[in-house]
Design an enzyme around this catalytic site. Structure first.
Site, mmCIF file in Angstrom:
data_model
loop_
_atom_site.group_PDB
_atom_site.id
_atom_site.type_symbol
_atom_site.label_atom_id
_atom_site.label_comp_id
_atom_site.label_asym_id
_atom_site.label_seq_id
_atom_site.Cartn_x
_atom_site.Cartn_y
_atom_site.Cartn_z
ATOM 1 N N CYS A 43 6.885 15.775 21.665
ATOM 2 C CA CYS A 43 8.112 16.513 21.715
ATOM 3 C C CYS A 43 8.538 16.931 20.142
ATOM 4 C CB CYS A 43 9.039 16.053 22.675
ATOM 5 S SG CYS A 43 8.317 15.638 24.236
ATOM 6 N N GLY A 49 -11.408 5.876 -0.802
ATOM 7 C CA GLY A 49 -11.158 5.545 0.568
ATOM 8 C C GLY A 49 -11.652 6.721 1.311
ATOM 9 N N ARG A 65 -2.140 13.887 9.816
ATOM 10 C CA ARG A 65 -2.353 14.804 8.641
ATOM 11 C C ARG A 65 -2.112 16.335 8.633
ATOM 12 N NH1 ARG A 65 -5.907 15.628 6.007
ATOM 13 N NH2 ARG A 65 -5.508 14.712 3.738
HETATM 14 N N1 LLP Z 1 -6.122 3.469 -4.628
HETATM 15 C C1 LLP Z 1 -4.583 3.415 -4.612
HETATM 16 C C2 LLP Z 1 -3.863 2.722 -5.492
HETATM 17 C C3 LLP Z 1 -4.136 4.388 -3.619
HETATM 18 O O1 LLP Z 1 -3.005 4.512 -3.489
HETATM 19 C C4 LLP Z 1 -4.993 5.220 -2.766
HETATM 20 C C5 LLP Z 1 -4.440 6.078 -1.720
HETATM 21 C C6 LLP Z 1 -6.448 5.068 -3.053
HETATM 22 C C7 LLP Z 1 -6.854 4.311 -3.930
HETATM 23 C C8 LLP Z 1 -7.234 5.729 -2.107
HETATM 24 O O2 LLP Z 1 -7.439 7.229 -2.097
HETATM 25 P P1 LLP Z 1 -8.358 8.064 -1.567
HETATM 26 O O3 LLP Z 1 -9.821 7.812 -2.107
HETATM 27 O O4 LLP Z 1 -8.535 7.941 0.103
HETATM 28 O O5 LLP Z 1 -8.024 9.642 -1.968
HETATM 29 N N2 LLP Z 1 -2.521 9.633 3.836
HETATM 30 C C9 LLP Z 1 -2.680 10.473 2.593
HETATM 31 C C10 LLP Z 1 -3.498 9.763 1.641
HETATM 32 C C11 LLP Z 1 -2.570 8.749 1.076
HETATM 33 C C12 LLP Z 1 -3.513 8.066 -0.042
HETATM 34 C C13 LLP Z 1 -2.686 6.710 -0.417
HETATM 35 N N3 LLP Z 1 -3.337 6.308 -1.360
HETATM 36 C C14 LLP Z 1 -3.783 11.548 3.561
HETATM 37 O O6 LLP Z 1 -3.968 11.416 4.625
HETATM 38 O O7 LLP Z 1 -4.225 12.653 2.902
#
Ligand code: LLP
Length: 420
Positions: free
Chosen positions: A344, A277, A314
């Site tokens: 706030c 992602g 974040r």
């Molecule tokens: N696959 C699964 C099963 C996941 O749970 C996630 C992310 C991804 C792939 C993609 O992960 P990436 O390649 O984006 O690291 N909100 C948090 C990140 C939460 C990720 C949740 N799962 C942040 O802003 O760092």
């Protein structure tokens, strides 16, 4: 500065490809997310080249689910990793066939499974034993055979923020390897289900290859335990989690990960699947905000801007440090400041203790590397409208999300009498 040269200074001004950020902010107002299509293409090509044509690359929709971003990735040939019925409806709306999507998610509901089965997703990634029962019931009711990949928790510790580590022992995600044998037996004896793969996801914003190797080895060892754990199994999904720089530290060793895991998977005759992602879209976005004022309290100098934790969670949620730069760099002396928003909460900050030039009211800043988990996690807290979003592509740009109206904020609410 940022992990991409698609955002760079020309003279004193910050540009995104061939658009001046100041011009975009004038036209669309702030807070504003600005994305670079070229950067997303760069990253897509990099991942595709590293993993080769046989790997199944499924973009994790949660990172940035704007329809235009989904369409851009779809046009490049991406598959999609979904975690909710809403995301499934979203990719449908973007014109993507469900057969290009895999359906994960830690707590799928029956309607979501039914919808995904009806539309024909490529695989269901099962996270918990009760989901197998639900899948079985849906398969029976629809007289279908549903493809299932088991998400296992390989018990691998990773170096990242605790909120985004998902494969340590006590985690709600996946089935522990010690219990996965039972889950497999349950799946393979069900005529409505077909075990097609294994899935792990170790966490997010990782910087090392070793945990991915350890996870594969543990799953391979598990598969060696019984014939039924291997029969018909076609793919190994290594998850996502590839970190980006955020202005410091080494870049994620993508090529090393790809060559190591491709060889490991091939040695078992398995196709690789992955779900990046952040790596695809994180560096491709900036959040532009305007300076509202300054103040000093105790020993801290604050710069108050019009973007806040509701626009970019974040920093508040994970203590994430995004680089912050002026959109127009006049070369003034720098001083340490906290960049905060109008919400706030004392936890409402975009950056703390950061060296920035003195910015006048009305000048603008860009918070870098906010293309992933920025807009997609934005909320309307404090009855603030979420940022507009713009996609730059070469010399052109296009608004891909307008700022919502205030009326839209309360459109679904039901006051006792109509006061409008
Ligand atoms: N696959 C699964 C099963 C996941 O749970 C996630 C992310 C991804 C792939 C993609 O992960 P990436 O390649 O984006 O690291 N909100 C948090 C990140 C939460 C990720 C949740 N799962 C942040 O802003 O760092």
């Amino acid at each position: 500065m940022s992990g991409t040269d698609r955002f760079s200074y020309r003279g004193r001004d910050l540009w995104c490809e061939d658009s001046r950020i100041e011009d975009l902010a004038e036209e669309h107002g702030t807070p504003l997310y600005v994305y670079s299509a070229a950067c997303i293409r760069d990253r897509w090509r990099e991942v595709r080249l590293a993993f080769g044509p046989d790997a199944q690359i499924c973009y994790a929709v949660k990172a940035n689910s704007n329809l235009a971003i989904l369409q851009l990735l779809a046009s490049l040939g991406a598959g999609f990793d979904l975690v909710s019925g809403g995301e499934l409806l979203r990719v449908q709306r973007a014109g993507v066939d469900a057969s290009r999507a895999i359906f994960a998610g830690a707590g799928k509901q029956r309607w979501e499974i039914e919808l995904a089965a009806k539309l024909g997703v490529r695989a269901f990634q099962v996270e918990s034993p009760h989901e197998i029962e639900l899948l079985s019931a849906v398969a029976k009711a629809m007289a279908k055979r549903l493809p299932v990949a088991l998400r296992v928790n390989p018990g691998v510790a990773v170096d990242t923020h605790a909120y985004i580590a998902t494969a340590k022992r006590d985690s709600k995600f996946g089935v522990e390897l010690e219990r996965a044998g039972e889950a497999v037996a349950r799946i393979v004896r069900d005529p409505g289900l077909q075990l097609v793969g294994y899935h792990v996801h170790l966490g997010s914003q990782l910087r090392e290859v070793a945990p991915y190797v350890r996870a594969f080895e543990r799953v391979a060892e598990f598969m060696d335990g019984a014939e039924q754990r291997r029969a018909g199994v076609r793919h190994y999904d290594l998850g996502g989690g590839f970190g980006i720089q955020y202005g410091h530290g080494a870049a994620f060793p993508l090529v090393e990960l790809a060559s190591t895991l491709t060889a490991l998977a091939a040695s078992r005759g398995l196709q690789l699947m992955l779900e990046p992602g952040r790596y695809l879209v994180g560096d491709a976005g900036v959040l532009v905000a305007e300076v509202l004022g300054h103040k000093r309290a105790g020993d801290t100098d604050f710069v108050l801007v019009d973007a806040a934790m509701n626009d970019l969670m974040r920093p508040s949620l994970y203590s994430a440090e995004h680089p912050v730069v002026p959109c127009r760099d006049e070369g003034r002396a720098e001083a340490k400041v906290d960049v905060v928003g109008p919400v706030c909460e004392s936890g409402d900050f975009l950056a703390r203790g950061r060296a920035l030039p003195r910015l006048e009211i009305g000048e603008r800043i860009a918070v870098l590397a906010t293309g992933a988990y920025g807009a997609s996690m934005a909320s309307c807290y404090n009855s603030r409208r979420r940022p507009a979003e713009v996609l730059v592509d070469g010399a052109g740009h296009r608004r891909i999300r307008r700022r919502e109206t205030f009326e839209e904020l309360w459109a679904g609410e039901e006051p006792t009498e109509d006061t409008a």
